[in-house]
Write a protein that holds these residues in place. Structure first.
Motif, PDB file in Angstrom:
ATOM      1  N   ILE A  44       0.835  -1.209   0.000  1.00 23.56           N
ATOM      2  CA  ILE A  44       0.000   0.000   0.000  1.00 23.56           C
ATOM      3  C   ILE A  44       0.868   1.257   0.000  1.00 23.56           C
ATOM      4  O   ILE A  44       0.555   2.257  -0.650  1.00 23.56           O
ATOM      5  N   ALA A  45       1.977   1.211   0.719  1.00 29.99           N
ATOM      6  CA  ALA A  45       2.836   2.398   0.843  1.00 29.99           C
ATOM      7  C   ALA A  45       3.445   2.831  -0.480  1.00 29.99           C
ATOM      8  O   ALA A  45       3.834   3.991  -0.641  1.00 29.99           O
ATOM      9  N   GLY A  65       7.370  -5.451  12.831  1.00 30.49           N
ATOM     10  CA  GLY A  65       7.458  -4.022  12.552  1.00 30.49           C
ATOM     11  C   GLY A  65       8.856  -3.551  12.221  1.00 30.49           C
ATOM     12  O   GLY A  65       9.054  -2.692  11.352  1.00 30.49           O
ATOM     13  N   TYR A  66       9.863  -4.089  12.903  1.00 35.38           N
ATOM     14  CA  TYR A  66      11.237  -3.677  12.626  1.00 35.38           C
ATOM     15  C   TYR A  66      11.640  -4.057  11.195  1.00 35.38           C
ATOM     16  O   TYR A  66      12.271  -3.261  10.481  1.00 35.38           O
ATOM     17  N   ALA A  67      11.292  -5.268  10.778  1.00 37.23           N
ATOM     18  CA  ALA A  67      11.625  -5.703   9.422  1.00 37.23           C
ATOM     19  C   ALA A  67      10.870  -4.867   8.390  1.00 37.23           C
ATOM     20  O   ALA A  67      11.416  -4.516   7.331  1.00 37.23           O
ATOM     21  N   THR A  68       9.617  -4.566   8.692  1.00 37.91           N
ATOM     22  CA  THR A  68       8.825  -3.727   7.782  1.00 37.91           C
ATOM     23  C   THR A  68       9.440  -2.334   7.671  1.00 37.91           C
ATOM     24  O   THR A  68       9.559  -1.778   6.571  1.00 37.91           O
ATOM     25  N   LYS A  73      12.532   1.841   4.594  1.00 37.77           N
ATOM     26  CA  LYS A  73      13.652   2.769   4.475  1.00 37.77           C
ATOM     27  C   LYS A  73      14.625   2.360   3.378  1.00 37.77           C
ATOM     28  O   LYS A  73      15.390   3.199   2.888  1.00 37.77           O
ATOM     29  N   GLU A  74      14.605   1.117   2.964  1.00 33.92           N
ATOM     30  CA  GLU A  74      15.466   0.663   1.868  1.00 33.92           C
ATOM     31  C   GLU A  74      14.899   1.042   0.502  1.00 33.92           C
ATOM     32  O   GLU A  74      15.644   1.173  -0.471  1.00 33.92           O
ATOM     33  N   ILE A  81       8.864   8.563   3.815  1.00 31.94           N
ATOM     34  CA  ILE A  81       7.602   8.598   4.557  1.00 31.94           C
ATOM     35  C   ILE A  81       7.909   8.429   6.049  1.00 31.94           C
ATOM     36  O   ILE A  81       8.538   7.446   6.439  1.00 31.94           O
ATOM     37  N   PRO A  82       7.494   9.352   6.906  1.00 34.70           N
ATOM     38  CA  PRO A  82       7.749   9.187   8.349  1.00 34.70           C
ATOM     39  C   PRO A  82       6.978   7.993   8.903  1.00 34.70           C
ATOM     40  O   PRO A  82       5.828   7.747   8.529  1.00 34.70           O
ATOM     41  N   VAL A  83       7.632   7.253   9.799  1.00 34.36           N
ATOM     42  CA  VAL A  83       7.038   6.062  10.387  1.00 34.36           C
ATOM     43  C   VAL A  83       7.057   6.190  11.910  1.00 34.36           C
ATOM     44  O   VAL A  83       8.113   6.462  12.505  1.00 34.36           O
TER      45      VAL A  83
END
Length: 364
Positions: A44-45, A65-68, A73-74, A81-83
């Motif tokens: 979606i992002a 969440g960390y992997a996402t 960011k990659e 996009i701020p997370v």
């Protein structure tokens, strides 16, 4: 009739209940998208229109969440996009890991509705500021590219336009730019033979310094109006946002340098003034807490010039001080806020600074 833009927030959480709750909290003010896992959120992002902010749960099966966050960011399409991470893991190790991966904020569960709304609003406003600043950077870059090919009059006019652009954000008059520029020229002229300054204040450096001085508050283009134009005293959180204009000005010029692939004396001096004109001689300023001779000479001169003009000017939050009151306030901060020798030059030749004020009186 102007339609207010509705910003998009993407929620990524494996709990339908949490998605429903957060969606209900935010849907009145934002367009809300939802994903039940990290892979769906990543998909979606990347679609258009992309979200302006992502709220991401940490503890999820398969792709957590960390992997996402790392994948977001990659990807060049999503890395800006701020997370904001949502998690019950509130220990310092997990918090540091989140920020190392590029998280913009970190909200502990259980989530308090008012805290969530405030944090989301802050992130959206920060996104707006970055976008506005990026637009200004494009204009700044175009103007700076033309400077080298134009004559001196066009060069000075373009600088003045940029200074007025930043000054208009907080209702500063054009007279502020002219007065600060002349104050800085006076200080530089008075100090150029001083043993502490003569190696820096060459004629060429003074020319660049005087041209750069009106752009000291360039970073204010990135400060929200609700803070910049507030008539009353700022809250602690609002003060921190206001202080960020020093870094925003630095970032704007540094981005131009990167995009141009080179720098120039004008850019270098403008950048150090924008960043350091709120540093204090005693080390109590911002953003870097520099003190004494660690503060660039350019910023030390602009700091005194800017404060003096602010004191004698009307602002939304204060009436102007008299010239004598402003002089005494500056003198009282000798060796605390201001370089002692710069302060001494100002006080000893105060009549010349008064002449500048009389030359550029406030309009209206």
């Amino acid at each position: 009739m102007t339609v207010k833009q509705k910003f998009t927030v993407l929620l990524i959480d494996d709990s339908p209940e949490i998605l429903d709750t957060l969606g209900a909290l935010l849907s009145e003010d934002y367009r809300v998208l939802a994903a039940r896992d990290g892979l769906a959120g990543l998909d979606i992002a990347t679609r258009r229109p992309q979200p302006h902010l992502i709220l991401l749960d940490v503890m999820m099966p398969d792709v957590d969440g960390y992997a996402t966050l790392a994948r977001l960011k990659e990807n060049p399409l999503t890395r800006d996009i701020p997370v904001v991470l949502l998690t019950s893991l509130t220990d310092s190790v997990n918090e540091e890991h989140a920020f190392e991966l590029g998280a913009s904020d970190y909200i502990a569960k259980p989530i308090k509705p008012n805290v969530l709304k405030a944090r989301v609003r802050a992130q959206i406003e920060a996104w707006q500021a970055r976008e506005f600043l990026r637009t200004q950077n494009d204009q700044l870059k175009a103007n700076l590219l033309r400077f080298e090919a134009d004559n001196d009059l066009t060069h000075a006019s373009a600088i003045r336009i940029l200074a007025h652009m930043s000054g208009m954000r907080d209702n500063a008059t054009g007279q502020h730019c002219e007065r600060v520029q002349d104050f800085v020229w006076l200080l530089a002229r008075l100090l150029r033979e001083h043993h502490r300054f003569k190696d820096t204040l060459t004629n060429d450096y003074i020319d660049v310094l005087v041209q750069s001085a009106p752009l000291h508050d360039l970073g204010k283009v990135g400060i929200p109006d609700r803070i910049l134009l507030k008539a009353g005293p700022l809250e602690a959180e609002e003060c921190e946002v206001m202080k960020s204009h020093a870094r925003l000005g630095w970032d704007a010029i540094e981005q131009v340098e990167r995009e141009l692939g080179r720098s120039a004396p004008f850019l270098s001096v403008t950048k150090e003034i924008a960043r350091s004109h709120h540093e204090r001689w005693d080390g109590g300023g911002y953003p870097d807490g520099l003190g004494g001779d660690a503060i660039p000479v350019s910023a030390r001169l602009v700091a005194l010039a800017d404060v003096f003009d602010a004191l004698i000017s009307r602002r939304p939050y204060k009436e102007p001080f008299s010239l004598d009151e402003a002089r005494d306030i500056i003198a009282a901060d000798r060796g605390r806020r201001f370089d002692p020798d710069v302060t001494d030059a100002f006080v000893a030749h105060f009549e010349e600074f008064v002449e500048v004020v009389e030359k550029y009186p406030e309009r209206g």
